[in-house]
Write a protein that holds these residues in place. Sequence first.
Motif, PDB file in Angstrom:
ATOM      1  N   GLU A  38       0.147 -28.196  37.023  1.00 11.93           N
ATOM      2  CA  GLU A  38      -1.210 -28.609  36.666  1.00 11.93           C
ATOM      3  C   GLU A  38      -1.283 -29.221  35.261  1.00 11.93           C
ATOM      4  OE1 GLU A  38      -3.197 -24.681  34.647  1.00 11.93           O
ATOM      5  OE2 GLU A  38      -3.569 -24.990  36.771  1.00 11.93           O
ATOM      6  N   GLN A  39      -0.165 -29.314  34.583  1.00 14.63           N
ATOM      7  CA  GLN A  39      -0.145 -29.859  33.229  1.00 14.63           C
ATOM      8  C   GLN A  39       0.310 -31.318  33.223  1.00 14.63           C
ATOM      9  OE1 GLN A  39       2.643 -27.027  31.534  1.00 14.63           O
ATOM     10  NE2 GLN A  39       0.978 -26.069  30.370  1.00 14.63           N
ATOM     11  N   ARG A  40      -0.340 -32.109  32.401  1.00 16.19           N
ATOM     12  CA  ARG A  40       0.110 -33.468  32.113  1.00 16.19           C
ATOM     13  C   ARG A  40       0.654 -33.433  30.689  1.00 16.19           C
ATOM     14  NH1 ARG A  40      -2.953 -37.997  34.908  1.00 16.19           N
ATOM     15  NH2 ARG A  40      -1.546 -37.149  36.483  1.00 16.19           N
ATOM     16  N   VAL A  41       1.972 -33.580  30.574  1.00 13.75           N
ATOM     17  CA  VAL A  41       2.668 -33.466  29.296  1.00 13.75           C
ATOM     18  C   VAL A  41       2.804 -34.872  28.697  1.00 13.75           C
ATOM     19  CG1 VAL A  41       4.769 -32.691  28.146  1.00 13.75           C
ATOM     20  CG2 VAL A  41       3.933 -31.456  30.177  1.00 13.75           C
ATOM     21  N   PHE A  42       2.038 -35.139  27.638  1.00  8.22           N
ATOM     22  CA  PHE A  42       2.094 -36.432  26.951  1.00  8.22           C
ATOM     23  C   PHE A  42       3.188 -36.365  25.894  1.00  8.22           C
ATOM     24  CE2 PHE A  42      -2.120 -36.526  28.740  1.00  8.22           C
ATOM     25  CZ  PHE A  42      -2.288 -37.850  29.100  1.00  8.22           C
ATOM     26  N   PHE A  43       4.132 -37.329  25.944  1.00 11.39           N
ATOM     27  CA  PHE A  43       5.257 -37.252  25.012  1.00 11.39           C
ATOM     28  C   PHE A  43       5.468 -38.504  24.167  1.00 11.39           C
ATOM     29  CE2 PHE A  43       6.969 -38.870  28.969  1.00 11.39           C
ATOM     30  CZ  PHE A  43       7.831 -39.874  28.583  1.00 11.39           C
ATOM     31  N   HIS A  44       4.747 -39.592  24.434  1.00 11.61           N
ATOM     32  CA  HIS A  44       4.965 -40.810  23.643  1.00 11.61           C
ATOM     33  C   HIS A  44       3.750 -41.722  23.759  1.00 11.61           C
ATOM     34  CE1 HIS A  44       7.070 -44.115  21.729  1.00 11.61           C
ATOM     35  NE2 HIS A  44       6.706 -44.895  22.720  1.00 11.61           N
ATOM     36  N   THR A  45       3.310 -42.263  22.619  1.00 10.17           N
ATOM     37  CA  THR A  45       2.233 -43.258  22.584  1.00 10.17           C
ATOM     38  C   THR A  45       2.671 -44.382  21.666  1.00 10.17           C
ATOM     39  OG1 THR A  45       0.557 -41.544  22.924  1.00 10.17           O
ATOM     40  CG2 THR A  45      -0.211 -43.654  22.023  1.00 10.17           C
ATOM     41  N   GLU A  46       2.428 -45.605  22.101  1.00 11.70           N
ATOM     42  CA  GLU A  46       2.763 -46.757  21.253  1.00 11.70           C
ATOM     43  C   GLU A  46       1.769 -47.891  21.480  1.00 11.70           C
ATOM     44  OE1 GLU A  46       5.976 -49.465  23.535  1.00 11.70           O
ATOM     45  OE2 GLU A  46       6.737 -47.486  22.973  1.00 11.70           O
ATOM     46  N   ILE A  47       1.517 -48.638  20.404  1.00  9.89           N
ATOM     47  CA  ILE A  47       0.712 -49.856  20.458  1.00  9.89           C
ATOM     48  C   ILE A  47       1.575 -50.978  19.904  1.00  9.89           C
ATOM     49  CG2 ILE A  47      -1.344 -51.060  19.582  1.00  9.89           C
ATOM     50  CD1 ILE A  47      -2.052 -48.833  21.570  1.00  9.89           C
ATOM     51  N   ASP A  48       1.620 -52.084  20.620  1.00  8.27           N
ATOM     52  CA  ASP A  48       2.394 -53.248  20.178  1.00  8.27           C
ATOM     53  C   ASP A  48       1.881 -53.708  18.810  1.00  8.27           C
ATOM     54  OD1 ASP A  48       2.851 -56.296  19.958  1.00  8.27           O
ATOM     55  OD2 ASP A  48       4.111 -55.747  21.666  1.00  8.27           O
ATOM     56  N   ASP A  49       2.796 -54.088  17.938  1.00 12.50           N
ATOM     57  CA  ASP A  49       2.434 -54.530  16.590  1.00 12.50           C
ATOM     58  C   ASP A  49       1.391 -55.642  16.587  1.00 12.50           C
ATOM     59  OD1 ASP A  49       4.166 -52.696  15.469  1.00 12.50           O
ATOM     60  OD2 ASP A  49       5.772 -54.152  15.096  1.00 12.50           O
ATOM     61  N   ARG A  74      -4.368 -30.063  32.938  1.00 12.19           N
ATOM     62  CA  ARG A  74      -4.338 -29.597  31.565  1.00 12.19           C
ATOM     63  C   ARG A  74      -3.520 -30.591  30.736  1.00 12.19           C
ATOM     64  NH1 ARG A  74      -7.396 -25.889  30.258  1.00 12.19           N
ATOM     65  NH2 ARG A  74      -5.971 -25.046  28.709  1.00 12.19           N
ATOM     66  N   ILE A  75      -3.678 -30.541  29.432  1.00 11.49           N
ATOM     67  CA  ILE A  75      -2.991 -31.447  28.510  1.00 11.49           C
ATOM     68  C   ILE A  75      -1.995 -30.652  27.680  1.00 11.49           C
ATOM     69  CG2 ILE A  75      -3.291 -32.951  26.497  1.00 11.49           C
ATOM     70  CD1 ILE A  75      -6.270 -33.260  27.567  1.00 11.49           C
ATOM     71  N   VAL A  76      -0.760 -31.161  27.585  1.00 11.03           N
ATOM     72  CA  VAL A  76       0.214 -30.599  26.652  1.00 11.03           C
ATOM     73  C   VAL A  76       0.600 -31.736  25.698  1.00 11.03           C
ATOM     74  CG1 VAL A  76       2.420 -29.428  26.353  1.00 11.03           C
ATOM     75  CG2 VAL A  76       1.070 -29.002  28.414  1.00 11.03           C
ATOM     76  N   PRO A  77       0.183 -31.656  24.436  1.00  8.90           N
ATOM     77  CA  PRO A  77       0.363 -32.756  23.490  1.00  8.90           C
ATOM     78  C   PRO A  77       1.691 -32.726  22.734  1.00  8.90           C
ATOM     79  CG  PRO A  77      -0.997 -31.086  22.485  1.00  8.90           C
ATOM     80  CD  PRO A  77      -0.671 -30.600  23.887  1.00  8.90           C
ATOM     81  N   VAL A  78       2.780 -33.053  23.402  1.00 11.75           N
ATOM     82  CA  VAL A  78       4.073 -33.166  22.726  1.00 11.75           C
ATOM     83  C   VAL A  78       4.046 -34.384  21.786  1.00 11.75           C
ATOM     84  CG1 VAL A  78       6.558 -33.547  23.055  1.00 11.75           C
ATOM     85  CG2 VAL A  78       5.306 -31.984  24.577  1.00 11.75           C
ATOM     86  N   CYS A  79       3.412 -35.456  22.214  1.00 10.78           N
ATOM     87  CA  CYS A  79       3.284 -36.667  21.392  1.00 10.78           C
ATOM     88  C   CYS A  79       2.451 -36.353  20.149  1.00 10.78           C
ATOM     89  CB  CYS A  79       2.598 -37.766  22.209  1.00 10.78           C
ATOM     90  SG  CYS A  79       2.095 -39.195  21.237  1.00 10.78           S
TER      91      CYS A  79
END
Length: 112
Positions: A38-49, A74-79
């Motif tokens: 039931e968890q969505r584990v977020f591990f990386h976020t990026e925006i193009d320069d 649920r949210i697991v904020p690894v990022c």
Amino acid sequence: MSESSTAPAVQRVDERQRYEILVDGRRAGLTAYRDRGEQRVFFHTEIDDAFAGRGLASELVGQALADVRASRKRIVPVCPYVAKYLKKHEEFADLADPVTPDVLQWLEGQPG
């Protein structure tokens, strides 16, 4: 670079396990996740320069977390960015689970 003529759009791309933000049809950034029950584990976020400084990361993560709520996950904020966003946006605090050694070990074993 001129300002975009349309509002940015966020879409969930399940086959790539990420949310993407599009500006005028171009992918400007993404936030990647893996589902663990039931968890969505977020591990990386990026925006193009080329799209930096427009607040797109905040919009992307905000819409992604709203989608998680709608999906009853649920949210697991690894990022680090997602973790920072959660500290500033208490409306999602009820969805957040802690980052534990168990989650990190599980994430290391995931493809991609």
